[in-house]
Design a protein around this motif. Structure first.
Motif, mmCIF file in Angstrom:
data_model
loop_
_atom_site.group_PDB
_atom_site.id
_atom_site.type_symbol
_atom_site.label_atom_id
_atom_site.label_comp_id
_atom_site.label_asym_id
_atom_site.label_seq_id
_atom_site.Cartn_x
_atom_site.Cartn_y
_atom_site.Cartn_z
ATOM 1 N N ALA A 48 0.854 -1.189 0.000
ATOM 2 C CA ALA A 48 0.000 0.000 0.000
ATOM 3 C C ALA A 48 0.885 1.231 0.000
ATOM 4 N N ILE A 49 0.344 2.310 -0.541
ATOM 5 C CA ILE A 49 1.081 3.557 -0.599
ATOM 6 C C ILE A 49 0.123 4.711 -0.335
ATOM 7 N N VAL A 50 0.644 5.755 0.286
ATOM 8 C CA VAL A 50 -0.161 6.957 0.531
ATOM 9 C C VAL A 50 0.679 8.169 0.152
ATOM 10 N N THR A 51 0.084 9.067 -0.611
ATOM 11 C CA THR A 51 0.793 10.268 -1.039
ATOM 12 C C THR A 51 0.714 11.344 0.038
ATOM 13 N N SER A 52 1.423 12.423 -0.179
ATOM 14 C CA SER A 52 1.375 13.537 0.764
ATOM 15 C C SER A 52 -0.016 14.157 0.818
ATOM 16 N N GLY A 53 -0.799 13.954 -0.229
ATOM 17 C CA GLY A 53 -2.169 14.441 -0.260
ATOM 18 C C GLY A 53 -3.187 13.414 0.191
ATOM 19 N N ASN A 54 -2.693 12.327 0.794
ATOM 20 C CA ASN A 54 -3.541 11.267 1.340
ATOM 21 C C ASN A 54 -4.307 10.472 0.279
ATOM 22 N N VAL A 55 -3.763 10.426 -0.915
ATOM 23 C CA VAL A 55 -4.304 9.510 -1.915
ATOM 24 C C VAL A 55 -3.672 8.150 -1.666
ATOM 25 N N THR A 56 -4.487 7.121 -1.636
ATOM 26 C CA THR A 56 -3.988 5.789 -1.303
ATOM 27 C C THR A 56 -4.143 4.828 -2.476
ATOM 28 N N ASN A 57 -3.316 3.815 -2.473
ATOM 29 C CA ASN A 57 -3.427 2.751 -3.458
ATOM 30 C C ASN A 57 -2.990 1.454 -2.791
ATOM 31 N N TYR A 58 -3.618 0.368 -3.194
ATOM 32 C CA TYR A 58 -3.387 -0.911 -2.553
ATOM 33 C C TYR A 58 -3.147 -2.006 -3.579
ATOM 34 N N ALA A 59 -2.387 -3.006 -3.167
ATOM 35 C CA ALA A 59 -2.298 -4.226 -3.958
ATOM 36 C C ALA A 59 -3.669 -4.896 -3.947
ATOM 37 N N ASP A 60 -3.992 -5.555 -5.032
ATOM 38 C CA ASP A 60 -5.303 -6.206 -5.125
ATOM 39 C C ASP A 60 -5.498 -7.221 -3.999
ATOM 40 N N SER A 61 -4.421 -7.846 -3.596
ATOM 41 C CA SER A 61 -4.518 -8.921 -2.606
ATOM 42 C C SER A 61 -4.892 -8.419 -1.212
ATOM 43 N N VAL A 62 -4.740 -7.115 -0.957
ATOM 44 C CA VAL A 62 -5.022 -6.587 0.380
ATOM 45 C C VAL A 62 -6.140 -5.555 0.386
ATOM 46 N N ARG A 63 -6.575 -5.149 -0.780
ATOM 47 C CA ARG A 63 -7.603 -4.107 -0.852
ATOM 48 C C ARG A 63 -8.856 -4.577 -0.130
ATOM 49 N N GLY A 64 -9.379 -3.699 0.713
ATOM 50 C CA GLY A 64 -10.568 -4.036 1.494
ATOM 51 C C GLY A 64 -10.266 -4.651 2.846
#
Length: 121
Positions: A48-64
Motif C-alpha cells: 500500500a502507498i499513501v501520497t502527501s495528499g492522502n491519496v492511497t493505493n493498494y495491492a489487489d490482494s489486500v484491498r478491502g
C-alpha cells in the motif's frame, strides 16, 4: 534519516495487526510513504502507498482488508491489517520518499528495517 518500523508479530488467521513506521532525522518533507512485503522465496512487493495528499493505493490482494494512513506531524505511516490470512505472512518494510532540506531538488527513498508478520492457519 531513519525509518523505524514496529508492530509485527504472530496472529491467527482472521486477526488484526497494526504496523507503524516513524521517520526521523534531517527531514524537510516526505512525499509518498508506503509499505512493502517480502515472503520467503519471493520478491519484495508493494502492499500500500499513501501520497502527501492522502491519496492511497493498494495491492489487489489486500484491498478491502488493509488500510494505510499517515500522520504528517509525526512523520509516521501506519498499516492497519484486518482479516489476516496465512498468505500475508512476510517481512513488512516501510519506505518514504524524503526531501532532506529546503532547496534540495531530489528526493531519496529510505527504507525501514522490516518487521515480521506471521499469520497462522
Amino acid at each position: 534519516v531513519q525509518l523505524q518500523a514496529s508492530g509485527g508479530g504472530l496472529v491467527q488467521a482472521g486477526g488484526s495487526l497494526r504496523l507503524s513506521c516513524a521517520a526521523s532525522g534531517s527531514i524537510f518533507s516526505i512525499s509518498n510513504m508506503g509499505w512493502y512485503r517480502q515472503a520467503p522465496g519471493n520478491q519484495r512487493e508493494l502492499v500500500a502507498i499513501v501520497t502527501s495528499g492522502n491519496v492511497t493505493n493498494y495491492a489487489d490482494s489486500v484491498r478491502g482488508r488493509f488500510t494505510i494512513s499517515r500522520d504528517n506531524a509525526k512523520n509516521t505511516v501506519y498499516l492497519q491489517m484486518n482479516s489476516l490470512r496465512p498468505e500475508d505472512t512476510a517481512v513488512y518494510y516501510c519506505a518514504g520518499d524524503i526531501r532532506r532540506r529546503l532547496g534540495e531538488n531530489v528526493m531519496f527513498r529510505y527504507w525501514g528495517q522490516g518487521t515480521e508478520v506471521t499469520v497462522s492457519s
